[in-house]
Design an enzyme around this catalytic site. Structure first.
Site, short mmCIF file in Angstrom:
data_model
loop_
_atom_site.label_atom_id
_atom_site.label_comp_id
_atom_site.label_asym_id
_atom_site.label_seq_id
_atom_site.Cartn_x
_atom_site.Cartn_y
_atom_site.Cartn_z
NE ARG A 63 20.93 41.51 11.65
CZ ARG A 63 21.46 42.69 11.93
NH1 ARG A 63 22.44 43.17 11.18
NH2 ARG A 63 20.99 43.41 12.92
CE LYS B 14 45.97 37.96 0.13
NZ LYS B 14 47.08 38.51 0.92
CE LYS C 250 49.67 36.04 -6.85
NZ LYS C 250 48.93 35.91 -5.58
CD GLU D 97 54.48 37.30 -6.12
OE1 GLU D 97 53.35 37.51 -5.66
OE2 GLU D 97 55.12 36.23 -5.97
CG ASP E 128 55.11 39.58 -2.68
OD1 ASP E 128 54.12 40.09 -2.14
OD2 ASP E 128 55.52 38.43 -2.40
#
Length: 286
Positions: free
Chosen positions: A107, A142, A174, A204, A225
């Site tokens: 597994r 992510k 950002k 961004e 974005d």
């Protein structure tokens, strides 16, 4: 020098550490209480890893290490390499060794191989969707905690490229950074005071006005974005090759081609690592 592409490889110490942690999670304090009473310790066996669906393979080193962690003498012979496109029913590898090791590690081996092959397969679908454009498909941060290096490796196996690995290897300013610093000029001034000369700086932007402001500073890339295609095309024209352009947000297999046709250099897709379905694999006893 050979024209052959470089072989995809994972650092062995990363592989061994990840496999050890996965097996420890599975075996706990008591070991395999199903296999150990049933299977004599001296019994050997042979099995094959096969894929039930077509896809792109990634993670063979992790699968091999899973078996060898429990039986150092196990023989793992791969029929394909990471990055290979395979048909449904294809044999990926043969493994021979102590039957207990094969059953107990099964597994863990398939979890790694199926998960990473799923990422490689989805990445390859995005790469195919933009073929003929100059854009390249990139991943994001992510990722699954603890598995980032492997998931980004799988993106490369599928023909994509890696964005920054973490918060330490590239600057991405950002909207929240800009707001907290009191403006883009203030944020970039503070960065210039302490950022190394080899570190890339990306900003961004959500609007053309923000892009116009960002282009007044010595930056390396802009992240466009959540722009619609028409606005993105205008943004690429405004940049005019001065910095790299990256599209992000609202990207899926239905929209990625139109985004690529705006002329952007990169398209980052979080789904590559956070939403890729695993490739269906099996360990078949021989």
């Amino acid at each position: 020098m050979s024209g052959e592409p470089a072989k995809l490889e994972l650092p062995p110490f990363l592989v061994e550490r990840a496999v050890a942690a996965a097996l420890e999670e599975d075996l706990g304090q008591a070991g395999d209480i199903t296999t150990d009473p049933i299977i004599p310790p001296h019994l050997t066996a042979e099995a094959e890893i096969v894929t039930r669906k077509a896809g792109v393979i990634a993670g063979l080193d992790l699968a091999a290490a899973s078996f060898k962690a429990l039986d150092p003498d196990a023989q793992f012979v791969a029929d394909v390499a990471d990055g290979a496109h395979v048909a449904a029913g294809a044999r990926l590898a043969r493994v021979q060794g102590k039957a207990r090791a094969l059953l107990t590690a099964e597994r863990t081996a398939l979890n790694f191989l199926g998960h990473l092959s799923g990422i490689a397969t989805l990445t390859a679908a995005y790469v195919a969707a933009i073929e003929g454009t100059k854009a390249r498909i990139a991943c994001t941060r992510k990722t699954t905690p603890g598995l980032r290096a492997f998931e980004k490796y799988a993106v490369r196996a599928g023909g994509g490229i890696n964005h920054r690995y973490g918060l330490y290897d590239a600057v991405l300013v950002k909207d929240n950074h800009i707001a907290a610093a009191g403006g883009l000029a203030q944020a970039l001034a503070k960065l210039r005071a302490c950022t190394g000369h080899l570190v890339k700086v990306q900003v961004e932007v959500d609007t053309l006005d923000q892009l116009d402001e960002a282009l007044r500073f010595p930056i390396d890339a802009v992240l466009l974005d959540n722009m619609d295609v028409a606005t993105m095309k205008k943004a690429v024209a405004m940049v005019d090759g001065r910095v790299l352009t990256e599209a992000s947000g609202g990207v899926n297999l239905q929209t990625v081609r139109k985004i690529a046709e705006t002329g952007v250099d990169l398209i980052s897709v979080g789904a590559l690592t956070h939403s890729a379905p695993r490739l269906d694999l099996a360990l078949e006893w021989r």
